[in-house]
Design an enzyme around this catalytic site. Structure first.
Site, mmCIF file in Angstrom:
data_model
loop_
_atom_site.group_PDB
_atom_site.id
_atom_site.type_symbol
_atom_site.label_atom_id
_atom_site.label_comp_id
_atom_site.label_asym_id
_atom_site.label_seq_id
_atom_site.Cartn_x
_atom_site.Cartn_y
_atom_site.Cartn_z
ATOM 1 N N SER A 1 -5.827 -7.411 10.662
ATOM 2 C CA SER A 1 -5.753 -6.328 9.970
ATOM 3 C C SER A 1 -6.408 -6.425 8.904
ATOM 4 C CB SER A 1 -4.196 -5.891 9.318
ATOM 5 O OG SER A 1 -4.242 -4.906 8.445
ATOM 6 N N ASP B 1 0.747 -1.250 0.008
ATOM 7 C CA ASP B 1 -0.030 -0.009 -0.167
ATOM 8 C C ASP B 1 0.812 1.313 -0.016
ATOM 9 O OD1 ASP B 1 -2.433 -1.330 -0.102
ATOM 10 O OD2 ASP B 1 -2.552 -1.385 1.987
HETATM 11 N N1 ARG Z 1 -2.445 -8.102 0.194
HETATM 12 C C1 ARG Z 1 -3.245 -7.332 -0.204
HETATM 13 C C2 ARG Z 1 -2.745 -6.065 -1.280
HETATM 14 O O1 ARG Z 1 -1.481 -5.854 -1.181
HETATM 15 C C3 ARG Z 1 -4.094 -6.621 0.745
HETATM 16 C C4 ARG Z 1 -3.624 -5.418 1.619
HETATM 17 C C5 ARG Z 1 -4.489 -5.571 2.707
HETATM 18 N N2 ARG Z 1 -4.085 -4.283 3.692
HETATM 19 C C6 ARG Z 1 -4.403 -4.249 4.895
HETATM 20 N N3 ARG Z 1 -3.955 -3.176 5.558
HETATM 21 N N4 ARG Z 1 -4.955 -5.427 5.534
HETATM 22 O O2 ARG Z 1 -3.418 -5.457 -2.179
#
Ligand code: ARG
Length: 395
Positions: free
Chosen positions: A170, A120
């Protein structure tokens, strides 16, 4: 400094808000609604309690559906064949909205809650740079301070706020996908516990009656369910509840992150998986074999760019032009049957289909003559048989 913070109301971003205030900064919070219904409750109030000078809640659900989800369906977007990209798709939109507020408010910096281990941060920073320039200040306290969840909880405790530290996972939720990480899920050998799921019932507990749905598509975009036309955001949330109620939509896979780590990921995405399955099936009714094979390459490239945080990559837009062009013919209806956690396409129809029941029937209509068939096979197999001979593999 005047800081604009991408604020979800969760543990990390709440701690960041408190921390920035303790450091004497003015903080404007921005929450972008992309279908995370559960999480949105009380976010504004929490922002003000933690000292935000101003809060924006931006409703971007329809924009998310029409600009991002529609393209994800047209591109059958599944990262590494499994993940429908919910989080990856929403980040660029959230970052774009945050950048808009930063400009409007004349901010000195933007802040977000991403860690150094995730994808992210790549998605946020890249889009923020695109809109605000290379040198605009981005504050990422979790990354900078290596803030743990326990530390974040402690900061909040100083302000008398309990943001659900007891929460085991999370979770990132939007209209397209619910992403679940952390806790026992980090053990790739252990089955995800039932309590991790919220959008899907356990297949064992799903109703005994199968669910049949007829999904209508126009130019690759889903437009109706059982004959009833509705806007895409509504269609997706309807399918999430109908299909999720029959136990379909869970994903459990090992994912290669951009940042060099493998992670065990669990997702719930009933509508996404249903729509992509139905869309793919309809594509097979209308595409030539060449189009079908080439489309897979386009889809794979597009999904990789989105996952990898390169929403701003010019190739994405170029790919979309080809994807849209091919989707001009993806109009029709697909019937699916959902039963205790499984989904199957059981029927399809399209006005652009080149399928001919008469041609395929052994008993009637067009039939190649024996001579035509032999001639075709001779020429068709020439390359392979000649090469096998040249290599001494046959007489
Ligand atoms: N692994 C997934 C992605 O990178 C989901 C990320 C989820 N983020 C979180 N803060 N739980 O798109």
């Amino acid at each position: 400094m005047r800081v604009v913070l991408a604020y979800s109301g969760g543990l990390d971003t709440s701690a960041i808000l408190a921390l920035l205030r303790e450091q004497g900064h003015e903080v404007i919070t921005v929450t972008v609604a992309v279908g995370q219904e559960e999480e949105l409750r009380g976010v504004e109030e929490k922002a003000y309690r933690l000292g935000a000078s101003k809060h924006y809640t931006i409703n971007a659900v329809d924009e998310f559906a029409d600009r991002y989800i529609a393209m994800a369906v047209k591109a059958n977007a599944l990262y590494e064949d499994r993940y429908p990209l919910g989080t990856a798709l929403a980040r660029p939109l959230i970052a774009e909205k945050v950048a808009e507020v930063a400009k409007r408010e004349g901010a000195d910096a933007v802040a977000h809650g991403c860690t150094a281990k995730g994808n992210d941060q790549v998605r946020f920073d890249t889009v923020l740079k695109y809109y605000l320039g290379d040198d605009f200040k981005i504050i990422a306290p979790v990354r900078e301070l290596r803030l743990t969840r326990a530390e974040a909880a402690k900061i909040l405790a100083r302000h008398g706020i309990d943001v659900g530290v007891h929460k085991k996972y999370s979770i990132d939720e939007n209209l397209w996908t619910r992403s679940i990480e952390g806790g026992e899920i980090d053990d790739p050998l252990a089955e995800p516990p039932e309590e991790a799921f919220a959008w899907t019932v356990a297949p064992e507990k799903a109703p005994d009656e199968p669910l049949y749905l007829e999904i209508g598509f126009e130019r690759g975009v889903p437009v109706s369910v059982n004959g009833e036309r509705m806007k895409l955001s509504k269609l997706v949330s309807l399918l999430n509840s109908l299909v999720g109620g029959h136990g379909f939509g869970r994903v459990d896979h090992i994912e290669n992150r951009v940042v060099g780590l493998k992670s065990r990921e669990v997702y719930e995405a009933p509508a996404a998986l249903t729509l992509i399955e139905a869309h793919r099936d309809l594509e097979k009714m209308v595409y030539t074999p060449h189009e079908l094979r080439f489309k897979k390459l386009l889809d794979g490239y597009w999904s990789d760019l989105v996952y990898q945080g390169l929403w701003v990559e010019p190739l994405r837009v170029t790919l979309e032009k080809a994807i849209d062009e091919l989707n001009r013919w993806v109009t029709g209806t697909v019937r699916v049957k959902v039963y205790k956690g499984s989904l199957r396409v059981v029927g399809r129809w399209s006005p652009y289909s080149s399928y001919s029941r008469e041609a395929i029937d052994y008993n009637e209509g067009w039939y190649p003559s024996d001579e035509e068939a032999r001639g075709f096979i001779t020429i068709w197999s020439m390359h392979s048989l000649a090469a096998a001979k040249a290599r001494g593999l046959r007489g």
